[in-house]
Design a protein around this motif. Structure first.
Motif, mmCIF file in Angstrom:
data_model
loop_
_atom_site.group_PDB
_atom_site.id
_atom_site.type_symbol
_atom_site.label_atom_id
_atom_site.label_comp_id
_atom_site.label_asym_id
_atom_site.label_seq_id
_atom_site.Cartn_x
_atom_site.Cartn_y
_atom_site.Cartn_z
ATOM 1 N N ILE A 103 0.818 -1.223 0.000
ATOM 2 C CA ILE A 103 0.000 0.000 0.000
ATOM 3 C C ILE A 103 0.850 1.272 0.000
ATOM 4 O O ILE A 103 0.361 2.340 -0.317
ATOM 5 N N CYS A 104 2.138 1.165 0.346
ATOM 6 C CA CYS A 104 2.945 2.384 0.570
ATOM 7 C C CYS A 104 3.419 3.040 -0.716
ATOM 8 O O CYS A 104 3.748 4.226 -0.721
ATOM 9 N N ALA A 146 17.975 -11.990 33.411
ATOM 10 C CA ALA A 146 16.815 -11.440 32.708
ATOM 11 C C ALA A 146 17.083 -10.001 32.274
ATOM 12 O O ALA A 146 17.691 -9.216 33.006
ATOM 13 N N ALA A 147 16.622 -9.691 31.065
ATOM 14 C CA ALA A 147 16.754 -8.326 30.527
ATOM 15 C C ALA A 147 15.623 -8.120 29.522
ATOM 16 O O ALA A 147 14.964 -9.075 29.096
ATOM 17 N N TRP A 148 15.420 -6.866 29.159
ATOM 18 C CA TRP A 148 14.373 -6.554 28.194
ATOM 19 C C TRP A 148 14.891 -6.646 26.765
ATOM 20 O O TRP A 148 16.000 -6.233 26.465
ATOM 21 N N MET A 149 14.060 -7.200 25.893
ATOM 22 C CA MET A 149 14.277 -7.136 24.450
ATOM 23 C C MET A 149 13.222 -6.172 23.909
ATOM 24 O O MET A 149 12.022 -6.390 24.097
ATOM 25 N N ALA A 150 13.658 -5.079 23.297
ATOM 26 C CA ALA A 150 12.725 -4.111 22.705
ATOM 27 C C ALA A 150 12.603 -4.416 21.212
ATOM 28 O O ALA A 150 13.565 -4.272 20.462
ATOM 29 N N TYR A 151 11.419 -4.870 20.795
ATOM 30 C CA TYR A 151 11.157 -5.134 19.382
ATOM 31 C C TYR A 151 10.519 -3.886 18.763
ATOM 32 O O TYR A 151 9.386 -3.536 19.102
ATOM 33 N N LEU A 152 11.277 -3.222 17.900
ATOM 34 C CA LEU A 152 10.769 -2.024 17.228
ATOM 35 C C LEU A 152 10.406 -2.371 15.782
ATOM 36 O O LEU A 152 11.262 -2.801 15.001
ATOM 37 N N ASP A 153 9.134 -2.214 15.441
ATOM 38 C CA ASP A 153 8.672 -2.429 14.062
ATOM 39 C C ASP A 153 8.214 -1.097 13.493
ATOM 40 O O ASP A 153 7.420 -0.383 14.127
ATOM 41 N N ILE A 154 8.714 -0.766 12.310
ATOM 42 C CA ILE A 154 8.324 0.477 11.646
ATOM 43 C C ILE A 154 7.661 0.122 10.316
ATOM 44 O O ILE A 154 8.233 -0.609 9.503
ATOM 45 N N TYR A 155 6.444 0.619 10.147
ATOM 46 C CA TYR A 155 5.674 0.347 8.930
ATOM 47 C C TYR A 155 5.586 1.619 8.090
ATOM 48 O O TYR A 155 5.134 2.653 8.582
ATOM 49 N N CYS A 156 6.016 1.520 6.844
ATOM 50 C CA CYS A 156 5.907 2.647 5.920
ATOM 51 C C CYS A 156 4.499 2.620 5.314
ATOM 52 O O CYS A 156 4.142 1.670 4.616
ATOM 53 N N LEU A 157 3.709 3.639 5.607
ATOM 54 C CA LEU A 157 2.333 3.706 5.099
ATOM 55 C C LEU A 157 2.249 4.501 3.799
ATOM 56 O O LEU A 157 1.332 4.311 3.010
ATOM 57 N N ASP A 158 3.205 5.402 3.587
ATOM 58 C CA ASP A 158 3.266 6.175 2.341
ATOM 59 C C ASP A 158 4.728 6.513 2.077
ATOM 60 O O ASP A 158 5.366 7.178 2.886
ATOM 61 N N ALA A 159 5.248 6.012 0.952
ATOM 62 C CA ALA A 159 6.681 6.163 0.639
ATOM 63 C C ALA A 159 6.875 7.276 -0.374
ATOM 64 O O ALA A 159 7.061 7.024 -1.560
ATOM 65 N N ASP A 160 6.849 8.534 0.092
ATOM 66 C CA ASP A 160 7.018 9.659 -0.830
ATOM 67 C C ASP A 160 8.357 10.358 -0.591
ATOM 68 O O ASP A 160 8.418 11.576 -0.444
ATOM 69 N N GLY A 161 9.444 9.573 -0.535
ATOM 70 C CA GLY A 161 10.787 10.137 -0.425
ATOM 71 C C GLY A 161 11.275 10.289 1.001
ATOM 72 O O GLY A 161 10.484 10.314 1.945
ATOM 73 N N ALA A 162 12.614 10.379 1.162
ATOM 74 C CA ALA A 162 13.275 10.542 2.469
ATOM 75 C C ALA A 162 12.757 9.530 3.487
ATOM 76 O O ALA A 162 12.411 9.888 4.614
ATOM 77 N N LEU A 163 12.715 8.260 3.095
ATOM 78 C CA LEU A 163 12.153 7.210 3.961
ATOM 79 C C LEU A 163 12.920 7.071 5.266
ATOM 80 O O LEU A 163 12.321 6.950 6.342
#
Length: 304
Positions: A103-104, A146-163
């Motif tokens: 869709i992006c 024990a430690a934290w795992m930070a899962y970062l997901d980034i979704y591009c919804l509109d790819a109009d340059g400078a991603l």
């Protein structure tokens, strides 16, 4: 009659301009560059309008929606407890994934991975970890266990340059919004994440942290991508500009305007020292803008 004739003439001239833009895109853009302006009426060194909204995903531990012009990124963080690596027993981890669904952009085909996705993903990981924005020791719970795992997901919804610029802004904003969950030690010495459903666990077991807490972020990185074309420097390019003028340079500075990285993935134009200095000057100005936008988004969240 005169009015309709003028309207038809205006429409005809608009169609001619549009046809010229499609047939000769580089010449169309160069005609604007001579006047030191872009087709969207921006000066060459000016970035597009930028906005940030924190807390865009209710089910995530931290999230943000970032928009630079039409380029739109949604970032969400989920925290999970893991066993730390033996060579870093007092550190947590950050895992970053960048996604470009069909869709992006019209150039992304359904069912096929976008070529840019792994490149931006790697850039984000390198930048976030090398900038020192996150102290991984802050993600430790019990040394060696024990430690934290930070899962970062980034979704591009509109790819109009400078991603990359927009993705990095969304990532920084999501970490600014992040609230690390409450955890306690159960009878077996295991870490238990305390939710509303098991609030009794917090009372029954030994708390590791009493309440949700924020990460202390240091030297937040911000990026500005510029196009180099002949003697011109165009800040924050659109997808159309990127497709026509191929030489890009991305400058990443932290909130103190210290250089974090410089990325030039090829292209015919050479990046002379004076050109790089000009790009860094534009980046310093952009850092101040983005820091203000981020601070305002954090303030709005705290008021709410």
């Amino acid at each position: 009659m005169g009015g309709s004739a003028n309207g038809a003439t205006d429409l005809s001239s608009e169609m001619e301009v549009d046809a010229f833009r499609r047939l000769f895109p580089l010449r169309f853009h160069e005609r604007h560059l001579v006047e030191s302006v872009r087709p969207d009426a921006r000066p060459l060194g000016k970035a597009r309008e930028t906005s940030l909204a924190l807390g865009a995903v209710g089910s995530a531990d931290g999230s943000a929606l970032a928009k630079i012009g039409c380029t739109t990124m949604l970032a969400a963080i989920k925290m999970e407890v893991m066993t730390p690596a033996t060579d870093a027993p007092d550190e947590g981890c950050v895992a970053i994934d960048f996604h470009m669904p069909a869709i992006c952009s019209p150039i992304v085909r359904p069912g096929r991975p976008a070529e840019a996705a792994p490149v931006v993903s790697k850039q984000l990981s390198d930048t976030i970890l090398s900038s020192g924005m996150i102290d991984l020791k802050e993600l430790s719970l019990v040394s060696g266990k024990a430690a934290w795992m930070a899962y970062l997901d980034i979704y591009c919804l509109d790819a109009d340059g400078a991603l990359f610029d927009a993705a990095l802004l969304a990532a920084a904003a999501a970490f600014s919004h992040l609230q690390i969950p409450v955890v306690s030690l159960n009878d077996d010495g295991r870490i238990v994440v305390v939710s509303k459903q098991n609030e009794v666990e917090k009372l029954k077991n030994k708390p590791v942290n009493e309440e949700k807490r924020k990460l202390k972020l240091k030297g937040i990185p911000f990026a500005l991508t510029c196009i180099l074309h002949k003697n011109y420097i165009l800040a924050d390019p659109t997808a159309e500009e990127e497709s026509i003028m191929e030489t890009l340079i991305t400058i990443v500075l932290d909130s103190s305007c210290q250089l974090v990285s410089l990325y030039k993935p090829g292209g015919p134009a050479l990046a002379y020292e004076s050109v790089i200095q000009d790009c860094i000057a534009l980046s310093r100005q952009r850092v101040r803008e983005l820091q203000t936008i981020l601070n305002e988004a954090i303030s709005d969240m705290e008021v709410d």
